[in-house]
Design a protein around this motif. Sequence first.
Motif, mmCIF file in Angstrom:
data_model
loop_
_atom_site.group_PDB
_atom_site.id
_atom_site.type_symbol
_atom_site.label_atom_id
_atom_site.label_comp_id
_atom_site.label_asym_id
_atom_site.label_seq_id
_atom_site.Cartn_x
_atom_site.Cartn_y
_atom_site.Cartn_z
ATOM 1 N N UNK A 256 0.835 -1.205 0.000
ATOM 2 C CA UNK A 256 0.000 0.000 0.000
ATOM 3 C C UNK A 256 0.869 1.254 0.000
ATOM 4 N N UNK A 257 1.855 1.295 0.890
ATOM 5 C CA UNK A 257 2.714 2.482 0.961
ATOM 6 C C UNK A 257 3.531 2.658 -0.315
ATOM 7 N N UNK A 258 3.942 1.549 -0.924
ATOM 8 C CA UNK A 258 4.723 1.649 -2.164
ATOM 9 C C UNK A 258 3.902 2.189 -3.326
ATOM 10 N N UNK A 259 2.583 2.038 -3.243
ATOM 11 C CA UNK A 259 1.722 2.512 -4.330
ATOM 12 C C UNK A 259 1.317 3.977 -4.178
ATOM 13 N N UNK A 260 1.550 4.565 -3.021
ATOM 14 C CA UNK A 260 1.095 5.942 -2.809
ATOM 15 C C UNK A 260 1.769 6.950 -3.747
ATOM 16 N N UNK A 261 3.084 6.856 -4.000
ATOM 17 C CA UNK A 261 3.677 7.804 -4.959
ATOM 18 C C UNK A 261 3.055 7.707 -6.350
ATOM 19 N N UNK A 262 2.788 6.472 -6.810
ATOM 20 C CA UNK A 262 2.175 6.329 -8.133
ATOM 21 C C UNK A 262 0.738 6.837 -8.121
ATOM 22 N N UNK A 263 0.059 6.713 -6.973
ATOM 23 C CA UNK A 263 -1.301 7.255 -6.866
ATOM 24 C C UNK A 263 -1.273 8.771 -7.033
ATOM 25 N N UNK A 264 -0.276 9.408 -6.437
ATOM 26 C CA UNK A 264 -0.148 10.863 -6.578
ATOM 27 C C UNK A 264 0.127 11.248 -8.030
ATOM 28 N N UNK A 265 0.966 10.462 -8.701
ATOM 29 C CA UNK A 265 1.261 10.748 -10.106
ATOM 30 C C UNK A 265 0.016 10.570 -10.974
ATOM 31 N N UNK A 266 -0.759 9.530 -10.686
ATOM 32 C CA UNK A 266 -1.994 9.306 -11.433
ATOM 33 C C UNK A 266 -2.953 10.479 -11.236
ATOM 34 N N UNK A 267 -2.995 10.989 -10.010
ATOM 35 C CA UNK A 267 -3.866 12.128 -9.729
ATOM 36 C C UNK A 267 -3.432 13.349 -10.528
#
Length: 280
Positions: A256-267
Motif C-alpha cells: 500500500x505504501x509503495x503505491x502511494x507515490x504512483x497514486x499521486x502521479x496518477x492524480x
Amino acid sequence: MSGPTRPAPNGITTLQTSIARHRRDVQPIAGVVLSPGSAERHRIQEILRRAGHTIFSTGDSEDALDLYADEQPTLFMIVADEGQDADVQDAVDALKQLRVLRAGWRKEVKIMVIGDGVPGEFVDLRLGPGVTAEALLTSVETLFRRSRESATMHTETQGSDVQASHEHLADIAASLGVDFAAEYVRCSLSDIQRQARMLEVELFRKNPSAIRSSLHAIQGLALNVDATELNTSCREWRAKTDDELLHSTVLIAQSIWNMLPSARERAKQALSKLGHGVDV
C-alpha cells in the motif's frame, strides 16, 4: 428563499431545471443539516426538500447528533457560513463526534461541509460559503453518484473502474470547476494517507474485519484520484481469507505504501487531462 435564478429560454428557471434533473438522477435520501445561522439553515433545508429529500435541521450540535442517531440519515451536512468563531467551533466539535459514530455505523453516511474553518478529515465534499441552490443540488448528485459507483465496485472490471474514475473527476470539474476538482483530489490523497496509517494499526492488531474496512476505504478513495492500481490491489487483498490476511500483514503494508507515490502521479495526470496544472 433560495435567491434569484436565471430564466431558461422557455421561462423555466434554472433552479426548477436543476430540481427536475436532481429528482430524476438521485433517489430520495434522509439528511441532517447543522447550521447555527437560521436563515441559511432554512434555505438549505428548503432547497433539499424541494428536491425530494427528507431533511431534519437544527442549529445545535448536540441536537444534530441526536437526529443522526435517531433518523439514520445518509447525508450529514454542516453549514458554517456565518463567519462566527463560536459557530465554526460547534461545527468542528460535532464533526469530531460524528467521526466516532460513523466508524461504527453500518449504513454509509456522507459528510458535507459548506463554509470555511471546518477541518477536512472524513469530509466527503466541501463547498464554499453562500453556495447557490443549483451548485448545492449538483454537489449532492455528485456525492451520491459516487456512492452508487462505490457500492457496485466489487462487480466491476478494472477497465470499467478506470472509466468510472475518469467520469467522476470529469463530472466534478464540469459541475464545480477544475479548481474544485483539484482540491477534491488533494483531500482524497490526504485521506488515503490517513487511512493507510489506520490500516497499519489494524494490521498490527491482526483484526481481519478492521483490516478489510480500512482497505475498503482506501479502495474507494483511490478511484477519486484515478489510482486504479491501488484500487485493484485493495480489492484483491480484501478478497483473501482471514488466514491469508494475517499471514500477509507486512506485505500488505509495504504494498500500500509503495503505491502511494504512483497514486499521486496518477492524480496529477488526471488533473492535467482536465486542464489543471497545479501540483497535488
